[in-house]
Design a protein around this motif. Structure first.
Motif, PDB file in Angstrom:
ATOM      1  N   ARG A 273       0.829  -1.218   0.000  1.00  0.00           N
ATOM      2  CA  ARG A 273       0.000   0.000   0.000  1.00  0.00           C
ATOM      3  C   ARG A 273       0.860   1.263   0.000  1.00  0.00           C
ATOM      4  N   LEU A 274       2.030   1.184   0.603  1.00  0.00           N
ATOM      5  CA  LEU A 274       2.924   2.340   0.675  1.00  0.00           C
ATOM      6  C   LEU A 274       3.783   2.514  -0.576  1.00  0.00           C
ATOM      7  N   ALA A 275       3.732   1.559  -1.490  1.00  0.00           N
ATOM      8  CA  ALA A 275       4.516   1.662  -2.721  1.00  0.00           C
ATOM      9  C   ALA A 275       4.156   2.963  -3.437  1.00  0.00           C
ATOM     10  N   GLY A 276       5.165   3.696  -3.844  1.00  0.00           N
ATOM     11  CA  GLY A 276       4.947   4.968  -4.512  1.00  0.00           C
ATOM     12  C   GLY A 276       4.894   6.150  -3.565  1.00  0.00           C
ATOM     13  N   SER A 277       4.928   5.898  -2.260  1.00  0.00           N
ATOM     14  CA  SER A 277       4.932   6.993  -1.290  1.00  0.00           C
ATOM     15  C   SER A 277       6.370   7.245  -0.830  1.00  0.00           C
ATOM     16  N   GLU A 278       6.534   8.210   0.023  1.00  0.00           N
ATOM     17  CA  GLU A 278       7.869   8.526   0.542  1.00  0.00           C
ATOM     18  C   GLU A 278       8.262   7.659   1.727  1.00  0.00           C
ATOM     19  N   ALA A 279       7.342   6.840   2.207  1.00  0.00           N
ATOM     20  CA  ALA A 279       7.613   5.994   3.373  1.00  0.00           C
ATOM     21  C   ALA A 279       7.811   4.553   2.932  1.00  0.00           C
ATOM     22  N   GLU A 280       8.580   3.833   3.729  1.00  0.00           N
ATOM     23  CA  GLU A 280       8.745   2.407   3.499  1.00  0.00           C
ATOM     24  C   GLU A 280       8.950   1.710   4.835  1.00  0.00           C
ATOM     25  N   ILE A 281       8.649   0.430   4.849  1.00  0.00           N
ATOM     26  CA  ILE A 281       8.870  -0.382   6.037  1.00  0.00           C
ATOM     27  C   ILE A 281      10.076  -1.263   5.748  1.00  0.00           C
ATOM     28  N   VAL A 282      11.093  -1.136   6.582  1.00  0.00           N
ATOM     29  CA  VAL A 282      12.297  -1.938   6.402  1.00  0.00           C
ATOM     30  C   VAL A 282      12.365  -2.992   7.510  1.00  0.00           C
ATOM     31  N   THR A 283      12.973  -4.097   7.171  1.00  0.00           N
ATOM     32  CA  THR A 283      13.183  -5.168   8.138  1.00  0.00           C
ATOM     33  C   THR A 283      14.571  -5.016   8.730  1.00  0.00           C
ATOM     34  N   ILE A 284      14.648  -4.936  10.036  1.00  0.00           N
ATOM     35  CA  ILE A 284      15.920  -4.905  10.748  1.00  0.00           C
ATOM     36  C   ILE A 284      16.122  -6.325  11.274  1.00  0.00           C
ATOM     37  N   HIS A 285      17.004  -7.083  10.616  1.00  0.00           N
ATOM     38  CA  HIS A 285      17.180  -8.499  10.928  1.00  0.00           C
ATOM     39  C   HIS A 285      17.419  -8.721  12.431  1.00  0.00           C
ATOM     40  N   GLY A 286      16.618  -9.585  13.009  1.00  0.00           N
ATOM     41  CA  GLY A 286      16.748  -9.926  14.420  1.00  0.00           C
ATOM     42  C   GLY A 286      16.079  -8.958  15.370  1.00  0.00           C
ATOM     43  N   LEU A 287      15.564  -7.827  14.838  1.00  0.00           N
ATOM     44  CA  LEU A 287      14.945  -6.825  15.706  1.00  0.00           C
ATOM     45  C   LEU A 287      13.482  -6.568  15.378  1.00  0.00           C
ATOM     46  N   GLY A 288      13.144  -6.463  14.103  1.00  0.00           N
ATOM     47  CA  GLY A 288      11.756  -6.210  13.743  1.00  0.00           C
ATOM     48  C   GLY A 288      11.621  -5.304  12.535  1.00  0.00           C
ATOM     49  N   TYR A 289      10.530  -4.554  12.510  1.00  0.00           N
ATOM     50  CA  TYR A 289      10.187  -3.697  11.387  1.00  0.00           C
ATOM     51  C   TYR A 289      10.252  -2.233  11.799  1.00  0.00           C
ATOM     52  N   LEU A 290      10.677  -1.390  10.847  1.00  0.00           N
ATOM     53  CA  LEU A 290      10.852   0.029  11.124  1.00  0.00           C
ATOM     54  C   LEU A 290      10.304   0.841   9.961  1.00  0.00           C
ATOM     55  N   LEU A 291       9.487   1.844  10.259  1.00  0.00           N
ATOM     56  CA  LEU A 291       8.969   2.764   9.245  1.00  0.00           C
ATOM     57  C   LEU A 291       9.988   3.872   9.055  1.00  0.00           C
ATOM     58  N   THR A 292      10.413   4.081   7.806  1.00  0.00           N
ATOM     59  CA  THR A 292      11.411   5.104   7.492  1.00  0.00           C
ATOM     60  C   THR A 292      11.002   5.854   6.237  1.00  0.00           C
ATOM     61  N   ALA A 293      11.703   6.933   5.978  1.00  0.00           N
ATOM     62  CA  ALA A 293      11.549   7.650   4.718  1.00  0.00           C
ATOM     63  C   ALA A 293      12.477   7.006   3.697  1.00  0.00           C
ATOM     64  N   LYS A 294      12.004   6.885   2.468  1.00  0.00           N
ATOM     65  CA  LYS A 294      12.841   6.308   1.412  1.00  0.00           C
ATOM     66  C   LYS A 294      14.023   7.242   1.154  1.00  0.00           C
ATOM     67  N   PRO A 295      15.199   6.673   0.981  1.00  0.00           N
ATOM     68  CA  PRO A 295      16.358   7.524   0.646  1.00  0.00           C
ATOM     69  C   PRO A 295      16.182   8.079  -0.764  1.00  0.00           C
ATOM     70  N   ASP A 296      16.702   9.278  -0.976  1.00  0.00           N
ATOM     71  CA  ASP A 296      16.654   9.872  -2.308  1.00  0.00           C
ATOM     72  C   ASP A 296      17.471   9.034  -3.255  1.00  0.00           C
ATOM     73  N   ALA A 297      16.879   8.707  -4.375  1.00  0.00           N
ATOM     74  CA  ALA A 297      17.602   7.873  -5.354  1.00  0.00           C
ATOM     75  C   ALA A 297      18.274   8.724  -6.401  1.00  0.00           C
TER      76      ALA A 297
END
Length: 76
Positions: A52-76
């Motif tokens: 659902r967040l695809a195309g937005s400025e936010a993304e959910i990243v997986t931090i291995h061994g810790l969980g999930y984190l909502l972040t802003a996508k880095p500028d490409a």
């Protein structure tokens, strides 16, 4: 449009921007129950919300061994 569970997950991730949330914490916050081994509910909700967040400025990243984190996508 987000489902109620996806909305609760997004709100939870926004409230925990400074640290990753593990399956136990997500399960308690979203489903109101303890996470048990083999329960994939949190993973499925994260996957759906990622789509659902695809195309937005936010993304959910997986931090291995810790969980999930909502972040802003880095500028490409």
């Amino acid at each position: 449009m987000l489902s109620p569970a996806e909305s609760r997950l997004l709100v939870h991730l926004i409230h925990t921007l400074d640290r990753p949330s593990d399956r136990l914490e997500i399960s308690k916050a979203i489903c109101g129950r303890e996470w048990v081994y083999g329960d994939r509910t949190a993973d499925v909700l994260v996957s759906r919300l990622r789509r659902r967040l695809a195309g937005s400025e936010a993304e959910i990243v997986t931090i291995h061994g810790l969980g999930y984190l909502l972040t802003a996508k880095p500028d490409a």
